[in-house]
Structures are given as structure tokens and as C-alpha cells.
Design an enzyme around this catalytic site. Structure first.
Site, PDB file in Angstrom:
ATOM      1  N   VAL A  11     -46.048 -12.354 -12.711  1.00  0.00           N
ATOM      2  CA  VAL A  11     -46.742 -13.585 -12.334  1.00  0.00           C
ATOM      3  C   VAL A  11     -48.228 -13.504 -12.686  1.00  0.00           C
ATOM      4  CG1 VAL A  11     -47.424 -15.014 -10.351  1.00  0.00           C
ATOM      5  CG2 VAL A  11     -45.103 -14.119 -10.515  1.00  0.00           C
ATOM      6  N   ASP A  30     -55.358  -4.459 -12.128  1.00  0.00           N
ATOM      7  CA  ASP A  30     -54.172  -3.756 -11.643  1.00  0.00           C
ATOM      8  C   ASP A  30     -54.583  -2.353 -11.236  1.00  0.00           C
ATOM      9  OD1 ASP A  30     -51.001  -4.610 -12.048  1.00  0.00           O
ATOM     10  OD2 ASP A  30     -51.327  -2.468 -11.696  1.00  0.00           O
ATOM     11  N   PHE A 152     -44.087 -21.289  -9.603  1.00  0.00           N
ATOM     12  CA  PHE A 152     -42.692 -21.701  -9.735  1.00  0.00           C
ATOM     13  C   PHE A 152     -42.148 -21.317 -11.107  1.00  0.00           C
ATOM     14  CE2 PHE A 152     -44.716 -24.639  -6.718  1.00  0.00           C
ATOM     15  CZ  PHE A 152     -43.890 -24.466  -5.618  1.00  0.00           C
ATOM     16  N   ARG A 154     -40.292 -19.613 -14.228  1.00  0.00           N
ATOM     17  CA  ARG A 154     -39.048 -18.893 -14.494  1.00  0.00           C
ATOM     18  C   ARG A 154     -39.282 -17.884 -15.595  1.00  0.00           C
ATOM     19  NH1 ARG A 154     -35.882 -23.862 -16.493  1.00  0.00           N
ATOM     20  NH2 ARG A 154     -38.019 -24.258 -17.119  1.00  0.00           N
ATOM     21  N   ASN A 208     -36.797 -22.292  -3.724  1.00  0.00           N
ATOM     22  CA  ASN A 208     -35.903 -21.283  -4.297  1.00  0.00           C
ATOM     23  C   ASN A 208     -34.546 -21.262  -3.596  1.00  0.00           C
ATOM     24  OD1 ASN A 208     -37.438 -20.439  -6.388  1.00  0.00           O
ATOM     25  ND2 ASN A 208     -37.894 -18.409  -5.587  1.00  0.00           N
ATOM     26  N   GLY A 257     -29.040 -13.757  -9.919  1.00  0.00           N
ATOM     27  CA  GLY A 257     -29.673 -12.452  -9.728  1.00  0.00           C
ATOM     28  C   GLY A 257     -31.157 -12.606  -9.975  1.00  0.00           C
ATOM     29  N   CYS A 260     -36.304 -12.812  -7.963  1.00  0.00           N
ATOM     30  CA  CYS A 260     -36.739 -13.798  -6.970  1.00  0.00           C
ATOM     31  C   CYS A 260     -35.636 -14.260  -6.019  1.00  0.00           C
ATOM     32  CB  CYS A 260     -37.324 -15.019  -7.669  1.00  0.00           C
ATOM     33  SG  CYS A 260     -38.879 -14.659  -8.471  1.00  0.00           S
ATOM     34  N   ARG A 327     -33.683  -6.523 -12.967  1.00  0.00           N
ATOM     35  CA  ARG A 327     -33.740  -6.441 -11.504  1.00  0.00           C
ATOM     36  C   ARG A 327     -32.675  -7.336 -10.866  1.00  0.00           C
ATOM     37  NH1 ARG A 327     -39.952  -7.488 -10.472  1.00  0.00           N
ATOM     38  NH2 ARG A 327     -39.652  -8.708 -12.376  1.00  0.00           N
TER      39      ARG A 327
HETATM   40  C1  UDX Z   1     -36.536 -18.459 -10.234  1.00  0.00           C
HETATM   41  C2  UDX Z   1     -36.992 -19.922 -10.030  1.00  0.00           C
HETATM   42  O1  UDX Z   1     -36.286 -20.778 -10.939  1.00  0.00           O
HETATM   43  C3  UDX Z   1     -38.506 -20.038 -10.231  1.00  0.00           C
HETATM   44  O2  UDX Z   1     -38.920 -21.369  -9.972  1.00  0.00           O
HETATM   45  C4  UDX Z   1     -39.197 -19.067  -9.266  1.00  0.00           C
HETATM   46  O3  UDX Z   1     -40.588 -19.105  -9.409  1.00  0.00           O
HETATM   47  C5  UDX Z   1     -38.700 -17.650  -9.515  1.00  0.00           C
HETATM   48  O4  UDX Z   1     -37.274 -17.608  -9.368  1.00  0.00           O
HETATM   49  P1  UDX Z   1     -36.046 -16.864 -12.326  1.00  0.00           P
HETATM   50  O5  UDX Z   1     -35.731 -15.807 -11.328  1.00  0.00           O
HETATM   51  O6  UDX Z   1     -36.873 -16.524 -13.495  1.00  0.00           O
HETATM   52  O7  UDX Z   1     -36.773 -18.107 -11.597  1.00  0.00           O
HETATM   53  O8  UDX Z   1     -34.644 -17.386 -12.911  1.00  0.00           O
HETATM   54  P2  UDX Z   1     -33.792 -18.729 -12.898  1.00  0.00           P
HETATM   55  O9  UDX Z   1     -33.804 -19.338 -14.238  1.00  0.00           O
HETATM   56  O10 UDX Z   1     -34.089 -19.608 -11.771  1.00  0.00           O
HETATM   57  O11 UDX Z   1     -32.322 -18.095 -12.680  1.00  0.00           O
HETATM   58  C6  UDX Z   1     -32.030 -17.310 -11.528  1.00  0.00           C
HETATM   59  C7  UDX Z   1     -30.586 -16.852 -11.544  1.00  0.00           C
HETATM   60  O12 UDX Z   1     -29.709 -17.953 -11.345  1.00  0.00           O
HETATM   61  C8  UDX Z   1     -30.143 -16.199 -12.858  1.00  0.00           C
HETATM   62  O13 UDX Z   1     -29.392 -15.039 -12.555  1.00  0.00           O
HETATM   63  C9  UDX Z   1     -29.283 -17.239 -13.521  1.00  0.00           C
HETATM   64  O14 UDX Z   1     -28.287 -16.686 -14.347  1.00  0.00           O
HETATM   65  C10 UDX Z   1     -28.673 -17.945 -12.307  1.00  0.00           C
HETATM   66  N1  UDX Z   1     -28.274 -19.338 -12.571  1.00  0.00           N
HETATM   67  C11 UDX Z   1     -29.219 -20.288 -12.841  1.00  0.00           C
HETATM   68  C12 UDX Z   1     -26.929 -19.698 -12.493  1.00  0.00           C
HETATM   69  O15 UDX Z   1     -26.047 -18.862 -12.230  1.00  0.00           O
HETATM   70  N2  UDX Z   1     -26.593 -21.017 -12.700  1.00  0.00           N
HETATM   71  C13 UDX Z   1     -27.509 -21.975 -12.977  1.00  0.00           C
HETATM   72  O16 UDX Z   1     -27.110 -23.150 -13.143  1.00  0.00           O
HETATM   73  C14 UDX Z   1     -28.875 -21.600 -13.052  1.00  0.00           C
END
Ligand code: UDX
Length: 437
Positions: A11, A30, A152, A154, A208, A257, A260, A327
Site C-alpha cells: 500500500v 521503511d 481500496f 486491489r 471488504n 484469498g 486482505c 499470501r
Molecule cells: C481486496 C479489495 O478488492 C480491495 O478493495 C482492498 O483494498 C484489498 O482487498 P485484493 O485482495 O487485491 O483486494 O483482491 P481482490 O481482487 O478483491 O480478490 C480477492 C479474492 O477474491 C481473490 O482470491 C479472488 O480470486 C477472489 N474473488 C474475487 C473471487 O473468488 N470471485 C470474484 O468474483 C472476485
């Protein structure tokens, strides 16, 4: 404006780079000297599309620099962002010790008015604690304001999320701090929502967990689809066309997974319990997520009968495509479980191989240099992450290389009818399994 960001992780680094790219002067800090040295030498510690370019451009333009000194950062910026990790404790609670430590460090070197902004994901009421802490350790008695400004972004599309945000949330009490924050975000031309600090903190956890709820909802529907012969893709399209629902985040799969969702959902459950208002709906979201992975493993076991000594190819190890982040990756957990049951795993991931080799629970996995190579002599192929690269692999060649052409697609990457025609036994999520005629 002159800004600093304490914590140059995912971030912090992306935020710092994007702030510099819109014209602010940014110092990224850092406490990991090795990381700072690498960054100063132009090496980027994470894979994020476009990040390297943005960092190099802004370092060359002298708008972005890296240091290990909190004092240097605080002295030279009007606004200090905190973007340090907030990991999960074994009991599901959030470990806020890094935030507290940075708050103390800032307080110790605070000489004149600064706005201290929390960007890390934290439980509601953390801002109050940060303010108390800074007040307590404020040696020079300098004035300050605390603001909550959740991110927020991704992974995989972090730059674009940051440059074109749906909204900016500013949780603050002081008008002066709100004005300064608005000025930082002016170039992004995004809607700004100003709230109190507690609401801003809650927005992040509520957003989230709502997204995770959408995923668990469609995954629960996928189980009903499998039991009834319906097609989850069509159901998702049908409900997603209702604008009140929307099609995004309704892709059934093997569960969410990443760094977050799993952590934030646990934290939200714990906080709600601590506040005396247990959020049982979110507990169910978490339960469904684990059950979805178990259901997928059950299908693999049922179809292969025994896993011991079976050669299984795995495509995708990262928690989602376009990142090298492993992770809380469901793919990693699947591999670990199949290894425990005695399977021989050949795995390939476009960006996650380097980090995968360090994951202890995957020890014994054979890492291959291409998706195709992983399928050599395989008795089954498991697709765990939906990288675009896999959609372009020649499936006829995959079939030729495999000993038995059985595919378990945990991300619904392929069309079942096409797979049937190619001669595969194809099992996906929430859709009828197909076998060659
Ligand atoms: C998420 C939030 O989207 C973001 O706004 C926040 O700041 C941090 O957490 P991120 O962890 O990068 O972002 O991934 P994201 O694209 O949201 O996907 C999270 C998980 O959900 C992934 O494992 C993905 O495979 C899964 N997922 C996502 C699904 O299984 N189905 C979907 O339709 C969307």
C-alpha cells in the site's frame, strides 16, 4: 504538497508512487534497511503491473525518494501517512503494534503541526488510540490532527485503482486537516466522502466484508447449481444484470484469498464481538469460503479415488492473477493438502514461482518452467488461479501430454462443451461435469 509515507509495503509504495505521479513531493520510509537500499538502487520488491515505471519516472523527476529515517520524513512533509502492516493475531484479533510503534516514533520527532493519516486497514476506534498515543509521546508539544483515509486498491491493478478511485474517504474532525486532504486528492478528480474517523475506519471493513459476502454468496449458489444441474455462470449473469446487484464479484471459484479479505473478515468478526454486536452473517461468509475449497477437494478425491502417488499438475499458485502474492492463497492450500495426501505435484505460475519455492507447506512440489510442462504425464490438472496465460495454452497438446485427461477447473476458465469435444473429463465450479462422448 510535501508528503511522507511510513511503511513501504504494498500500500505504502503504490500510494507514494501515485501521489508523486500527480505532482506531490513524496518521501517513502521503511525500517527495513535492505528494502530501502534496494529501492534507492531502483529495485522494486513486489510485482505490480506498471509500478516500476511509475517509481522510476518519479525518482528521476526528484518527486519521490526513499529513506529509513522517520525524523527526516516528518521534518520534510506537511502530511504523514501511516501504511504499516496490521497482521492477524492467532486469535483473529488485529495486531496494532506496528501502528502504535510508528505513532510513538512520529510523536517523538514532531516539532510543528502535522496531519497524521492512517492508511493501514484498522479496526474502528484505532484513530482515537493513535491520537492518544501521539499526545502522550509528543515531546515538543506540537499540534497535530489525526485522519483516517482507507485504501481500496486491489493487487494486480493497484495503480489504476489509485489513479482512478471510485471514491476517497476522509475521516477527520478538523476542518484544516480536511482541507489539506482534499488538496492532496484534487488531481485524482474522484468523489470525496468526508466522515468522522470511526465511520471511515468502519467503511473499509464493511466494504471488504460485503465484497467477500458477494463471493461466498455465489459460491453457496454454485453448490446448489451443482446439486440441481443449473449453471452458476448463467445464474450470476442473470442476477448481475439487476443494477442493484451488479455482476462484479460474482465469479464462483474455490474461494477468496489474499492478504486482505481473510484477515479483514476475521478482524471484523472479532471487533463486532468485542463491541457486543456479533456479526454472524460475516461468520457464515467465512465458513462458506472454507467449505468451498473443501468441496473442490472432495470432487478431486471422488474422481481420482486415491491421491497417493498420483501425478497432479497445478496451474496457478498466487491468490489471484496479475500478482506474485501467495499470501493466504487458496491454491497454496490446495497444493499443501494434496501433498499431505501423497500426490506428486507439478506446479506452474506465471509470476509466483520465486515466492512459491519458499513456502514450506509446498515443499516436495516440482516447479516447472511452463504450464504445458507441468502437465507432462499428469493424471489430472487442477486450475487454481485464472491467469490469462492459461487461456492461451494449446489444450490439444495438454491432452496429448497427460496420462489421463482429467481437469478440475477451480476458476471456470474453460467452456465445458469445448473441453468435452477436446476429449477431457472436465469438472468445474457450479456447472455440470462433462466427459468425452
Ligand atoms: C481486496 C479489495 O478488492 C480491495 O478493495 C482492498 O483494498 C484489498 O482487498 P485484493 O485482495 O487485491 O483486494 O483482491 P481482490 O481482487 O478483491 O480478490 C480477492 C479474492 O477474491 C481473490 O482470491 C479472488 O480470486 C477472489 N474473488 C474475487 C473471487 O473468488 N470471485 C470474484 O468474483 C472476485
Amino acid at each position: 504538497m510535501d508528503l511522507s509515507i511510513i511503511g513501504s509495503g504494498y500500500v505504502g509504495l503504490v500510494t507514494g508512487a501515485c501521489f508523486a505521479d500527480v505532482g506531490h513531493n513524496v518521501i517513502c520510509v521503511d525500517n527495513d534497511a535492505g528494502k530501502i537500499e534496494a529501492l534507492q538502487a531502483g529495485k522494486i520488491p513486489i510485482y505490480e503491473p506498471g509500478l516500476e515505471e511509475v517509481i522510476h519516472r518519479n525518482v528521476s523527476a526528484h518527486r519521490l525518494r526513499f529513506t529509513g529515517s522517520v525524523e527526516e520524513a516528518v521534518d520534510n512533509s506537511q502530511i504523514v501517512f501511516i501504511a504499516v502492516p496490521t497482521p492477524q493475531k492467532p486469535n483473529g484479533d488485529v495486531d496494532l503494534s506496528f501502528i502504535e510503534k510508528v505513532a510513538r516514533e512520529i510523536a517523538g520527532v514532531l516539532k510543528s503541526y502535522r496531519v497524521i493519516v492512517d492508511k493501514s486497514t484498522v479496526p474502528v476506534k484505532t484513530g482515537e488510540k493513535v491520537a492518544e498515543s501521539i499526545k502522550r509521546y509528543n515531546r515538543h508539544g506540537a499540534k497535530f490532527d489525526v485522519v483516517s483515509n482507507p485504501e481500496f486498491l486491489r493487487e494486480g491493478c493497484a495503480i489504476s485503482d489509485l489513479m482512478h478511485p471510485d471514491r476517497i474517504v476522509i475521516g477527520a474532525e478538523s476542518e484544516h486537516a480536511i482541507d489539506l486532504m482534499k488538496k492532496i486528492y484534487e488531481p485524482f478528480m474522484a468523489p470525496i466522502l468526508v466522515t468522522d474517523i470511526n465511520s471511515a475506519e468502519l467503511i473499509k471493513h464493511a466494504a471488504n466484508s460485503f465484497l467477500a459476502l458477494k463471493i461466498s454468496y455465489i459460491n453457496a449458489v454454485s453448490a446448489i447449481c451443482e446439486a440441481s444441474g443449473a449453471d452458476v455462470e448463467k445464474v450470476a449473469d442473470g442476477i448481475g444484470m439487476d443494477r442493484r446487484i451488479g455482476r462484479n464479484f460474482l465469479d464462483a471459484g474455490i474461494g477468496y484469498g489474499g492478504s486482505c479479505f481473510p484477515k479483514d473478515i476475521s478482524a471484523f468478526i472479532t471487533i463486532s464481538e468485542q463491541l457486543g454486536v456479533p456479526f454472524n452473517l460475516i461468520k457464515e461468509v467465512q465458513r462458506i469460503n472454507v467449505a468451498q475449497r473443501e468441496r473442490f477437494l472432495k470432487t478431486i478425491r471422488e474422481k481420482l479415488w486415491v491421491l497417493r502417488d498420483k501425478k497432479i499438475a497445478v496451474w496457478g499458485l498466487t491468490f489471484k492473477p496479475d500478482t506474485d502474492d501467495l499470501r493466504s492463497s487458496v491454491a497454496v492450500e490446495l497444493v499443501a493438502e494434496m501433498l499431505r495426501e501423497g500426490a506428486q505435484i507439478s506446479a506452474y505460475d506465471p509470476k509466483g514461482m520465486e515466492k512459491a519455492r519458499e513456502v514450506k507447506t509446498m515443499a516436495g512440489t516440482k516447479f516447472t518452467s511452463s504450464a504445458l510442462e507441468a502437465t507432462d504425464g499428469a493424471e489430472a490438472l487442477v486450475i487454481a488461479t485464472e491467469w490469462d496465460e492459461f487461456a492461451n495454452v494449446d489444450l490439444a497438446m495438454v491432452k496429448e501430454r497427460m496420462t489421463t485427461p482429467i481437469v478440475f477447473d477451480g476458476r471456470n476458465m474453460f467452456n465445458p462443451e469445448t473441453m468435452r469435444q477436446l476429449g477431457f473429463h472436465y469438472h468445474s465450479i457450479g456447472r455440470a461435469s462433462v466427459v468425452p462422448r
